[in-house]
Enzyme design. Structure first.
Site, mmCIF file in Angstrom:
data_model
loop_
_atom_site.group_PDB
_atom_site.id
_atom_site.type_symbol
_atom_site.label_atom_id
_atom_site.label_comp_id
_atom_site.label_asym_id
_atom_site.label_seq_id
_atom_site.Cartn_x
_atom_site.Cartn_y
_atom_site.Cartn_z
ATOM 1 N N ASP A 145 70.657 -21.448 40.839
ATOM 2 C CA ASP A 145 69.482 -21.729 41.306
ATOM 3 C C ASP A 145 69.204 -20.912 42.438
ATOM 4 O OD1 ASP A 145 67.029 -23.010 41.729
ATOM 5 O OD2 ASP A 145 67.842 -25.039 41.702
ATOM 6 N N TRP A 146 67.856 -20.680 42.926
ATOM 7 C CA TRP A 146 67.405 -19.533 43.711
ATOM 8 C C TRP A 146 68.498 -19.881 45.096
ATOM 9 C CZ3 TRP A 146 66.105 -18.733 39.470
ATOM 10 C CH2 TRP A 146 65.081 -17.631 39.125
#
Length: 339
Positions: A215-216
């Site tokens: 995920d970011w």
């Protein structure tokens, strides 16, 4: 250099399942189809069998929703292409565990089998047009509260009977090309560096051959994430890889063979989506497609569930004795994202 194998090595029966699901998403199979489930819903103990049989019955007799989600996936492939992209960061298949979870609007259901069937059709529709799906968030991201630091403490049986079911279906039946690891820890270890999750279960047991991305800013280390099975740190430019990864290889913390595996998975995605041969200039368009507008309305209508209506709806203004009050901030400002 290591050749990248893009051949599907899953057993023929699993390929048949994906083909059947793809046909169903395209509306080829009759409504009375029997879903290809990643698990036998009748084998659960402690009441799970009854719970999941109900979900299966709902899917069988309400197959239009599954078909529609396949068509939605295909339509979104066109939208992704209009943005010059090759991969969609969807679908989200975390389960509805609390009404206060701010990202429930992205997810499908509190039921893992229903979630699996709907998201599987979406993935098939999307990838049938050459756009990669990224099923997320793997796994245990059912709360947005302290999501980047919290540890989801879940025993293995509960994981396998609930939270892993949509992901397993996406891999074995729908053939997802991408998976995004979650921010949270799982039983004390960050999902992005959880070897049991990313390698033992995902690759060794389910035979997944796609990309696993973080995920970011959800990567927290160099060698632990690479060795655990995380192929791609997102977003770029890298913080934990690049020079740090070169140094980790030099220290013997990561082998060159492991690097070959990670790079091979990324190249396989580029080949599958055609990105590896795409030399067109990057252009984003905002296409207004009337057919997609109609599809959005149709999907929204089919997704709405009205428990009981004694003739109250639709409201006829001429039948109102007074006024209708809309309470709260959402009455004034439309919320199109978030919960």
């Amino acid at each position: 250099a290591v050749p990248v194998d893009v051949v599907d090595h899953r057993p023929p029966e699993e390929t048949d399942k994906r083909n059947a699901l793809g046909a169903e998403a395209a509306g080829v199979i009759d409504h009375g189809f029997k879903p290809n489930l990643p698990v036998d819903p009748g084998t659960f103990d402690g009441g799970f069998g009854h719970h999941h049989r109900q979900a299966v019955a709902a899917i069988i007799f309400g197959g239009d929703a599954v078909k529609t989600d396949g068509v939605v996936g295909a339509a979104l492939a066109d939208e992704v292409k209009s943005k010059g992209a090759h991969v969609s960061l969807a679908p989200t298949v975390n389960l509805h565990r609390s009404v206060s979870n701010g990202r429930n609007f992205e997810c499908y259901s509190e039921d893992p089998v229903l979630t699996a069937m709907l998201s599987g059709a979406f993935i098939t529709g999307l990838q049938s047009h050459g756009i990669g799906a990224t099923i997320k968030h793997f796994v245990g991201n059912e709360s947005e509260v302290e999501r980047t630091t919290i540890s989801s403490e879940v025993d293995e049986r509960t994981l396998r009977e609930l939270y892993l079911v949509p992901f397993e279906h996406a891999v074995k039946v729908a053939g997802a090309w991408g998976i995004m690891s979650s921010y949270n820890r799982l039983n004390g270890t960050f999902a992005s560096e959880n070897n049991w999750l990313l390698t033992k279960v995902l690759r060794d047991e389910w035979r997944y051959d796609g990309v696993v991305m973080s995920d970011w800013f959800g990567s927290h280390s160099t060698a632990p994430t690479v060795n655990a099975g995380l192929d791609l740190e997102m977003p770029g430019p890298p913080r934990d890889r690049g020079t740090r990864l070169v140094e980790a290889v030099g220290r013997g913390e990561v082998t060159e063979a492991t690097i070959d595996l990670r790079v091979g998975n990324i190249l396989r995605l580029a080949i599958r989506t055609g990105a590896i041969d795409d030399s067109q200039p990057y252009v984003e368009r905002a296409d207004d497609r009337p057919a997609h507008r109609a599809l959005i309305r149709r999907a929204g209508a089919e997704a709405a569930v009205l428990l009981k209506n004694d003739g109250v709806l639709p409201i006829e203004p001429s039948h109102l004795a007074g006024k209708i009050a809309l309470i709260g901030p959402n009455a004034k400002v439309a919320r199109i994202m978030g919960g």
